[in-house]
Scaffold this motif. Structure first.
Motif, PDB file in Angstrom:
ATOM      1  N   ALA A 485       0.838  -1.190   0.000  1.00  0.00           N
ATOM      2  CA  ALA A 485       0.000   0.000   0.000  1.00  0.00           C
ATOM      3  C   ALA A 485       0.875   1.244   0.000  1.00  0.00           C
ATOM      4  O   ALA A 485       2.040   1.217   0.438  1.00  0.00           O
ATOM      5  CB  ALA A 485      -0.915   0.010   1.225  1.00  0.00           C
ATOM      6  N   THR A 486       0.299   2.334  -0.502  1.00  0.00           N
ATOM      7  CA  THR A 486       0.944   3.644  -0.442  1.00  0.00           C
ATOM      8  C   THR A 486       0.223   4.474   0.609  1.00  0.00           C
ATOM      9  O   THR A 486      -1.011   4.594   0.574  1.00  0.00           O
ATOM     10  CB  THR A 486       0.891   4.346  -1.803  1.00  0.00           C
ATOM     11  N   THR A 509       6.652  -2.892   7.053  1.00  0.00           N
ATOM     12  CA  THR A 509       7.967  -2.460   6.585  1.00  0.00           C
ATOM     13  C   THR A 509       7.797  -1.319   5.591  1.00  0.00           C
ATOM     14  O   THR A 509       7.049  -1.449   4.614  1.00  0.00           O
ATOM     15  CB  THR A 509       8.717  -3.618   5.905  1.00  0.00           C
ATOM     16  N   ALA A 510       8.483  -0.185   5.869  1.00  0.00           N
ATOM     17  CA  ALA A 510       8.476   0.933   4.921  1.00  0.00           C
ATOM     18  C   ALA A 510       9.448   0.618   3.797  1.00  0.00           C
ATOM     19  O   ALA A 510      10.611   0.277   4.031  1.00  0.00           O
ATOM     20  CB  ALA A 510       8.869   2.225   5.628  1.00  0.00           C
ATOM     21  N   LEU A 511       8.982   0.736   2.545  1.00  0.00           N
ATOM     22  CA  LEU A 511       9.792   0.359   1.392  1.00  0.00           C
ATOM     23  C   LEU A 511      10.532   1.541   0.787  1.00  0.00           C
ATOM     24  O   LEU A 511      11.596   1.393   0.202  1.00  0.00           O
ATOM     25  CB  LEU A 511       8.901  -0.291   0.325  1.00  0.00           C
ATOM     26  N   GLY A 512       9.975   2.707   0.865  1.00  0.00           N
ATOM     27  CA  GLY A 512      10.620   3.872   0.270  1.00  0.00           C
ATOM     28  C   GLY A 512       9.599   4.953   0.011  1.00  0.00           C
ATOM     29  O   GLY A 512       8.395   4.702  -0.078  1.00  0.00           O
ATOM     30  N   GLU A 513      10.100   6.167  -0.144  1.00  0.00           N
ATOM     31  CA  GLU A 513       9.204   7.305  -0.328  1.00  0.00           C
ATOM     32  C   GLU A 513       9.128   7.649  -1.808  1.00  0.00           C
ATOM     33  O   GLU A 513      10.140   7.663  -2.516  1.00  0.00           O
ATOM     34  CB  GLU A 513       9.705   8.501   0.477  1.00  0.00           C
ATOM     35  N   HIS A 514       7.895   7.951  -2.284  1.00  0.00           N
ATOM     36  CA  HIS A 514       7.658   8.320  -3.677  1.00  0.00           C
ATOM     37  C   HIS A 514       6.858   9.613  -3.699  1.00  0.00           C
ATOM     38  O   HIS A 514       6.502  10.174  -2.652  1.00  0.00           O
ATOM     39  CB  HIS A 514       6.885   7.209  -4.401  1.00  0.00           C
ATOM     40  N   VAL A 518       4.536   7.116   0.945  1.00  0.00           N
ATOM     41  CA  VAL A 518       5.496   6.093   1.372  1.00  0.00           C
ATOM     42  C   VAL A 518       4.928   4.711   1.067  1.00  0.00           C
ATOM     43  O   VAL A 518       3.779   4.401   1.425  1.00  0.00           O
ATOM     44  CB  VAL A 518       5.799   6.218   2.886  1.00  0.00           C
ATOM     45  N   GLY A 519       5.743   3.882   0.413  1.00  0.00           N
ATOM     46  CA  GLY A 519       5.324   2.517   0.147  1.00  0.00           C
ATOM     47  C   GLY A 519       5.531   1.634   1.360  1.00  0.00           C
ATOM     48  O   GLY A 519       6.564   1.722   2.042  1.00  0.00           O
TER      49      GLY A 519
END
Length: 664
Positions: A485-486, A509-514, A518-519
């Motif tokens: 999810a975003t 778990t945070a995957l990265g910011e777009h 945040v993914g």
């Protein structure tokens, strides 16, 4: 009727001879049907001494002091070949007893009542005994459909078969020994006796003679009769045989034959209808073509005045007509202003859907269920209705409604046939849907609203400026999934803290910011909305949560049981509400390279595990540059080793690249 009663008492008395040591049981059985019981010592000699022509049935113990009971029965039958017999078995295997002459057995432990029943049975199967019966009657006479009465030259009834009960109302055994005038109306007895005396004197009834007359039933009413008379001599006397048929019975038989002819004609019509329905279903190439063809067959050129076929729409809580045919022009337009057959109003179409069975309205003018549409139906001459569920196995695909111009047009047989027609149509629809699925992507789209704070996505957005957009889901184990999810409007730490408090989230778990936010990768149990929908064959197309509410769009195959899916998710999640149900058709031309078919073809070349690993790696940022997650991190999310992950990815990429660069 004292003469009949006296005769009946003497004629129906049965004599039973018992040889054995179970006297109490046999005595109780004899009392149950008022039989005379003779007892003999448990020996062969005693039995032979007590035996004579008056004995109707011999009951013997299977084991006797001087031999077997069946051997004794066989010995007695050398003198009395038609004697009925019953063997009492204490324990162990049943002896070989044969069936002719009539013989049976009963276990002692069963008691008196079964024994009495067995004695009655063997007596009823007994062939006629003595010269008179051998001379005149066989089983066809005794059990034939016409009454047979034999009278001697003193007007006494010597024989009456079973059909006498049907014609005159008397037990046949009760009339034997009575004067035949008991069967003649009082005012006709004197003329009858005069005519009978003339026949006795001059023998003028030497051949079969047909006459019509009247008889007297036990209840006192006169009976119109057709009689055939014949006379013969027996043991120095004269016997008169009459075959008697009630005239009303003849008319009943003619009516029965006429009814049977009508039923055969109806059966032929029904079989022809089924063949014709099957024929149009075979010729149809789509569901819509099939639905219209069925209506045309059944109404325009078929047996019914009007027909329509429709589908259930749960979001609108209605059955929606799609195609129609027949003479009731404008009927559906007229009733469309009302909520035509809402699923909660108990109307006939809704009832057929809910009960999965044919619903019949015998009279539109009086049936309360049809009140909302009564006036429009009666204005067009429609008087009775049958609504038929169109179903494949337990899935209802639609409703077929048939109308007739007469009251009570749909009987139980017709309803049963229509139920089979509904299943035939449902089977054909499923087959054509599966065929169309090879070249098209026909789907049913369901839109829900969820306001359940216990659900993680809605709970984390309630009272905050957080927005959550569902990106996808892959299975992790049999009881857990990876949900991507975003998240916008909240810090990663706050989201992880909220996830830690959520019952369905095991890890976040945070995957990265777009640009969009945040993914996140959430490891969840299988109790989420997406997992529940997936268990019923539905996939989440989109899900967005904000302000404590989520909009969810899911897709199902066009042939899926929509009702089961909706009922399951609305029961599972408080605050889940169906907002819309839509049919979607996204046909792609294969030669034109449509993305829908290409995607299906490519993914179809992968195993389920290869697809799960590949999608998990993609959604977790493994293929981004720079990579948002390493192979080890993706493998850890899936609960597998890094080499296993690389192996699945390599195989999946090989399949995809092969299809892309080498496939036709």
């Amino acid at each position: 009727m004292a003469s009949l009663a006296t005769a009946a008492d003497s004629a129906t008395r049965t004599t039973v001879l018992y040889v054995g040591e179970r006297t109490a049981v046999v005595s109780a059985a004899a009392e149950l049907f008022d039989a005379d019981l003779r007892n003999a010592d448990a020996s062969r000699r005693a039995a032979l001494d007590r035996m004579d022509a008056d004995v109707d049935c011999l009951v013997v113990d299977a084991s006797l002091p001087d031999g077997r009971g069946v051997d004794l029965l066989a010995a007695v039958r050398r003198t009395y070949p038609e004697l009925a017999g019953v063997v009492l078995v204490e324990s162990g295997p049943v002896p070989e007893i044969g069936s002719k002459p009539p013989t049976d057995y009963v276990r002692v432990a069963d008691g008196a009542e079964p024994l009495a029943t067995r004695i009655r049975n063997v007596l009823s199967r007994r062939a006629p005994t003595g010269g008179l019966a051998d001379h005149l009657f066989d089983s066809a006479v005794r059990n034939g459909p016409d009454a047979v009465v034999v009278v001697d030259d003193r007007t006494e009834i010597r024989f009456a078969n079973e059909a006498v009960a049907d014609v005159f109302g008397y037990d046949p055994a009760a009339v034997v020994g009575s004067p035949v005038t008991d069967l003649v109306p009082t005012e006709r007895r004197e003329p009858f006796l005069e005519a009978f005396a003339r026949h006795v004197v001059d023998g003028s009834v030497g051949e079969w003679t047909q006459v019509r007359g009247r008889g007297r039933h036990r209840n006192g009413r006169d009976i119109p009769l057709s009689l055939s008379f014949h006379h013969g001599r027996y043991e120095g006397g004269r016997l008169f045989t009459a075959i008697v048929r009630e005239e009303s019975e003849r008319r009943d038989r003619e009516a029965t034959l006429e009814r049977q002819r009508d039923e055969l004609a109806e059966l032929d019509r029904i079989n022809r209808l089924i063949r014709e329905v099957a024929h149009v279903l075979i010729d149809a190439t789509s569901r819509s073509e099939m639905e219209q063809a069925v209506c045309d067959l059944l109404a325009d050129s078929g047996p019914y005045a009007f027909a329509w076929i429709g589908r259930e729409n749960l979001a609108r809580n209605r059955v929606i007509p799609r195609f129609e045919a027949g003479a009731a022009e404008g009927y559906l337009d007229a009733v469309s202003d009302s909520d035509y057959d809402t699923l909660s109003d108990g109307g006939p179409a809704a009832q057929a859907v809910i009960d999965r069975s044919v619903t019949v309205v015998d009279d539109v003018g009086t049936d309360e269920r049809f009140e909302p549409w009564r006036e429009d139906a009666l204005d067009r001459g429609l008087r009775s209705v049958a609504t038929v569920p169109v179903q494949y196995e337990e899935t209802v695909l639609g409703v077929l409604a048939l109308y007739e111009e007469e009251v009570g047009a749909f009987d139980e047989r017709e309803a049963a046939v229509l139920e089979e027609v509904g299943r035939l149509i449902g089977y054909a629809m499923t087959a054509v849907d599966r065929k169309e699925a090879l070249v098209a992507d026909d789907r049913t789209e369901l839109e829900f609203r969820l306001t359940d704070d216990d659900h993680f996505f809605t709970g984390v957005t309630a009272g905050t400026d957080v927005e959550v957009t569902f990106e996808g889901m892959t299975p992790r184990t049999e009881e857990s999934d990876l949900v991507y999810a975003t998240v916008r409007g909240g810090s990663p730490e706050a989201i992880r803290d909220a996830a830690a408090d959520a019952a369905v989230v095991e890890d976040a778990t945070a995957l990265g910011e777009h640009e969009d936010g945040v993914g996140f990768e959430f490891t969840t149990t299988d109790d989420t909305v997406a997992a529940t929908l997936a268990s019923y064959g539905a996939s989440v197309v989109s899900m967005r949560a904000a302000d404590g509410s989520a909009r969810i769009v899911a897709e199902l195959p066009a042939t899926a049981d929509v009702r089961s899916v909706v009922e399951a998710v609305t029961a599972e999640f408080d605050g889940m509400e169906l907002l819309a149900q839509r049919d979607r058709q996204r046909t792609e031309a294969r030669d034109g390279g449509g993305p829908g078919l290409w995607r299906a073809d490519l993914l179809g070349s992968l195993t389920e595990r290869q697809r799960t690993v590949l999608e998990t790696a993609y959604r977790s940022g493994y293929f981004q540059w720079p990579r948002e997650r390493t192979a080890e991190e993706v493998a850890d999310s899936l609960g597998i080793t890094s080499p296993t992950l690389h192996n699945h990815l390599r195989l999946a990429q090989g399949e995809l690249f092969g299809a892309l660069f080498e496939g036709d």
